[in-house]
Design an enzyme around this catalytic site. Sequence first.
Site, PDB file in Angstrom:
ATOM      1  N   ASN A 205      18.413  37.014  45.884  1.00  0.00           N
ATOM      2  CA  ASN A 205      19.491  37.311  46.825  1.00  0.00           C
ATOM      3  C   ASN A 205      19.201  36.801  48.233  1.00  0.00           C
ATOM      4  O   ASN A 205      20.120  36.419  48.967  1.00  0.00           O
ATOM      5  CB  ASN A 205      19.737  38.823  46.891  1.00  0.00           C
ATOM      6  CG  ASN A 205      20.795  39.282  45.901  1.00  0.00           C
ATOM      7  OD1 ASN A 205      21.684  38.514  45.529  1.00  0.00           O
ATOM      8  ND2 ASN A 205      20.712  40.525  45.474  1.00  0.00           N
ATOM      9  N   CYS A 486      18.493  44.480  38.234  1.00  0.00           N
ATOM     10  CA  CYS A 486      18.640  43.020  38.288  1.00  0.00           C
ATOM     11  C   CYS A 486      17.600  42.375  39.187  1.00  0.00           C
ATOM     12  O   CYS A 486      17.585  41.142  39.323  1.00  0.00           O
ATOM     13  CB  CYS A 486      20.041  42.657  38.773  1.00  0.00           C
ATOM     14  SG  CYS A 486      21.209  42.391  37.414  1.00  0.00           S
ATOM     15  N   ASN A 487      16.768  43.169  39.830  1.00  0.00           N
ATOM     16  CA  ASN A 487      15.667  42.645  40.653  1.00  0.00           C
ATOM     17  C   ASN A 487      16.151  41.697  41.743  1.00  0.00           C
ATOM     18  O   ASN A 487      15.472  40.722  42.088  1.00  0.00           O
ATOM     19  CB  ASN A 487      14.637  41.925  39.780  1.00  0.00           C
ATOM     20  CG  ASN A 487      14.270  42.692  38.517  1.00  0.00           C
ATOM     21  OD1 ASN A 487      14.126  42.108  37.460  1.00  0.00           O
ATOM     22  ND2 ASN A 487      14.133  44.004  38.620  1.00  0.00           N
ATOM     23  N   CYS A 488      17.347  41.972  42.280  1.00  0.00           N
ATOM     24  CA  CYS A 488      17.911  41.151  43.372  1.00  0.00           C
ATOM     25  C   CYS A 488      18.070  39.690  42.971  1.00  0.00           C
ATOM     26  O   CYS A 488      17.973  38.793  43.814  1.00  0.00           O
ATOM     27  CB  CYS A 488      17.045  41.254  44.630  1.00  0.00           C
ATOM     28  SG  CYS A 488      16.897  42.929  45.288  1.00  0.00           S
ATOM     29  N   ASN A 489      18.310  39.441  41.691  1.00  0.00           N
ATOM     30  CA  ASN A 489      18.510  38.073  41.205  1.00  0.00           C
ATOM     31  C   ASN A 489      19.731  38.049  40.284  1.00  0.00           C
ATOM     32  O   ASN A 489      19.598  38.008  39.055  1.00  0.00           O
ATOM     33  CB  ASN A 489      17.264  37.577  40.469  1.00  0.00           C
ATOM     34  CG  ASN A 489      17.274  36.073  40.259  1.00  0.00           C
ATOM     35  OD1 ASN A 489      18.307  35.489  39.967  1.00  0.00           O
ATOM     36  ND2 ASN A 489      16.118  35.455  40.403  1.00  0.00           N
TER      37      ASN A 489
END
Length: 555
Positions: A205, A486-489
């Site tokens: 992100n 989503c692990n910022c992805n």
Amino acid sequence: MEERNKNSKNTACGEDTLLRVLALSVVLLAAAVGCVALLSQQPPGAGLPEPVAERLHRRYASFFPNWEATLDEKREFVRRYSQNGEYGYNGQIDHFVLDELPRMRDQVYLDYTGAGVYQDSQLRGAMAELLTRLYGNAHSRNPSALRTEREMEAARDMVLRHFHTTRKEYSVIFTSGTTGALKLLGESFPWTNASKFVYLRQNHNSVLGIREIALDQGAEFVAIPESEMNDETCNVFIGGDPCAPASHRRSVILTNFPETTYNLFAFPAEDNFAGVKYPLEWVNMFKQRRRGEDGTGVWLTLLDAAAFVPCNDLDLTKYPAHFVTVSFYKMFGYPTGIGALLVRNDVTDIMQKTFFGGGTVVLSACDTHFCLLQQRPCTRFEDGTPSFLSIAELKYGFGKLETLGMDNISRHVSALTQYLYDEMFNMRHSNGRPVFSIYGKHHLHDPSVQGSIVNFNAMDADGQYIGYSKVQDRTAAAGFHLRTGCNCNPGACFDYLSVSSADVQKYSLEKTSCSDDMDLADGKPLGGVRVSLGYLSSFEDVAALLGFLRREFAK
């Protein structure tokens, strides 16, 4: 007076030299203790001294109901995955687990992509320095300030050496971390209404956030999947082909300069969701192409190396990206709040600066529009007082990595990752259905394309997904430290989970974060469970997790 100043400087330099010797001694002593005590050790039945085996048993007692069976599994692991000594740094891993990580008893840490882990001796070395040395603000010119300045310059050189380059090629700008480095680049890049920001879908992100700055300046952005990233695509973008992938632009065009147009291509060396590694050769693919008569301008490359460099060697001589971002706490755990933007010196002059703060200014006027900025990129873009105590402590973390060697770290972590994947992939319910859906490129059995992350979702015996928040709750209660969501992805996450952009907007009405309790929608997972390994991970860590997963989810 001149003689007194000279003696004072000599004394300060002598103190610095002594401190560096002491710091290196701490690192070497820790390594020597591990080598002497545990050289070439294996589990009992393969040469492991009984006292070490007993200590390991106590360390992991809550995870292994049958210790003898665990030792048998370890022997089999070594036979299959460490035939050439890939695992364990010649036995030193047991020393690290027992003597450097005592705070982890009854805990298994498997979130190394989120944050690395520091060794006790690393912290002791840093604290000993802070207790015995006086550091001041480097913007002053007193003795403590000059000591800080020397430490910061030495740290820049250390970072450059680690990535196989020099001050001749790159400048190191210290930031708060990778996100701070990416924000700085986005704000200083010379966007125009003719610029393009092209990025791989699987970016973090914090890379995607650059597009908002680019759009504000009239530029356009394009997100491309890995499958379409090739020479032909590169030629399409650089040649200004009208058949290029669909791009996005805001209606208002704010800037239009007649000079050279600069474009930016961004990709991660390793994505932080599934741990897939992307070809570093892409750096050279864009570097070798310049604007033609009908071209779109000069293309520069941004390499997000945050998830890659903790376990892999990055050689900027071979892959000289124009901009590289890293976070040091991801590499060795401590200190936090410090990272860097590495900038190739041949592009520093194009970087724009609007805001200026303390330390970046030579002269400024308060009643007229005048400001003369520092000429060195590192001082021109490091607004305010840098985190100089953290910068001074970087050497203890880098010392740990350099003692082991990045190639050895890569081999160690790859052996554990492959073992974890194979065991999870083969885990079945009694009716033969798989227990896990696993993402990434593990099936290729190639560490050059798959990093140290195993991201998965659990499924019940009927093939229905179990929400990641339930997995998170159960693993956390048992002492496992994982990451979910989503692990910022979003690009990598939603591509693997077949979640469309329309779905994202619909679910955004209910979700509050990428790792909240809304983990399933319409029968599909909205995130995954991420296990990420690091240079201090051990067989026992992985075996403990596998045992738990079998007991809890294989029915």
